[in-house]
Design an enzyme around this catalytic site. Structure first.
Site, PDB file in Angstrom:
ATOM      1  CG  ASP A 120     -35.484 -37.758  -8.858  1.00 24.89           C
ATOM      2  OD1 ASP A 120     -35.277 -36.291  -9.501  1.00 24.89           O
ATOM      3  OD2 ASP A 120     -35.927 -38.351  -7.931  1.00 24.89           O
ATOM      4  CB  SER A 157     -39.198 -37.752  -0.888  1.00 25.75           C
ATOM      5  OG  SER A 157     -39.005 -36.844  -1.809  1.00 25.75           O
ATOM      6  CG  HIS A 178     -35.592 -36.932  -4.662  1.00 23.70           C
ATOM      7  ND1 HIS A 178     -36.505 -37.463  -5.500  1.00 23.70           N
ATOM      8  CD2 HIS A 178     -36.293 -36.654  -4.095  1.00 23.70           C
ATOM      9  CE1 HIS A 178     -38.030 -38.026  -5.342  1.00 23.70           C
ATOM     10  NE2 HIS A 178     -37.814 -37.956  -3.994  1.00 23.70           N
TER      11      HIS A 178
END
Length: 251
Positions: free
Chosen positions: A225, A8, A228
């Site tokens: 989080d 990601s 990221h």
């Protein structure tokens, strides 16, 4: 042309901000890896590299400011092309040409749905796009990797990356160990990164790939989080990838 792949953070997780869509040098281009009808982009065609550069609804990634910085730093006659085939949440096994199908079959539905956008084979799509770039006269100058969160603690990760790297070079008709591989660290300890322990394993990559270089993430802003980067973090990380690539090319 630079090939970008991973999970990601390479796909692009931060919301694109206004500053990221303006003043993009037309020499910085992206080869679209999926059809995006709402953005009038077709798979396999080149466009000015306005984000998102991966799939239709992804965000800002290190590839954005990597390409911007490269274009700023290279002579006017050189174009900087990127190809980004990344899948959030994937293990490096997704890019294993021989074993990806068994990995996908055991993956959750959300990951399988993302993989479907690449016709079930992200590695194959990366090769397909790279071959189009080569036919268009592009030269593969480097590979950018950001992956590892889903393989945290996996001591076999460097060898798995080497297998992908070697297969990719072979499939593209490139000599072994001739193309630099730049691997970015995960959100670091200074940002309370949830997978920061993986950075020690990532740092050993040059032991198995002589042309591997590690891009430090210290000081690159993370988000809540702990997995990221923020938009600011991606901008800085992308510039660091570019700085390293320019040093290699100026040797």
């Amino acid at each position: 042309v630079y090939l970008c792949f991973g999970q990601s953070n390479m796909e692009g997780n931060a919301r694109v901000e206004a500053q990221d869509t303006v003043n993009i040098d037309p020499r910085f281009i992206v080869l679209q890896s999926v059809d995006c009808s709402d953005r009038n982009r077709e798979k396999g065609k080149w466009y000015t590299a306005v984000p998102p550069l991966t799939r239709c609804r992804t965000g800002l990634s290190p590839a954005d400011y990597f390409g911007r910085t490269m274009a700023e730093s290279l002579p006017e006659y050189i174009k900087v092309g990127v190809i980004n085939v990344s899948v959030g949440g994937c293990k490096i096994e997704l890019f294993d040409k021989e074993n990806y199908t068994s990995y996908i079959s055991e993956s959750p539905d959300w990951l399988q749905n993302m993989v479907k956008e690449y016709d079930g084979n992200p590695y194959g799509r990366l090769v397909e796009m790279a071959q189009i770039a080569q036919k268009d006269g592009g030269v593969i100058k480097g590979i950018l990797l950001h992956q590892g969160e889903s393989n945290t603690g996996d001591k076999e990760w460097p060898q798995k990356v080497k297998n992908v790297y070697d297969t990719l070079l072979s499939d593209l008709g490139l000599e072994a160990n001739t193309v630099p591989l730049l691997a970015g660290e995960l959100v670091n300890t200074d940002q309370d990164g949830a997978c920061a322990s993986m950075n020690e394993i990532i740092q050993t990559l040059p032991e198995v790939i002589p042309m591997a270089y590690i891009i430090p993430s210290t000081g690159c802003e993370g988000v809540k989080d702990r997995l990221h980067f923020s938009a600011a973090g991606y901008r800085e990380l992308g510039k660091r990838y570019a700085k390293q690539m320019l040093e290699i090319q100026n040797k």
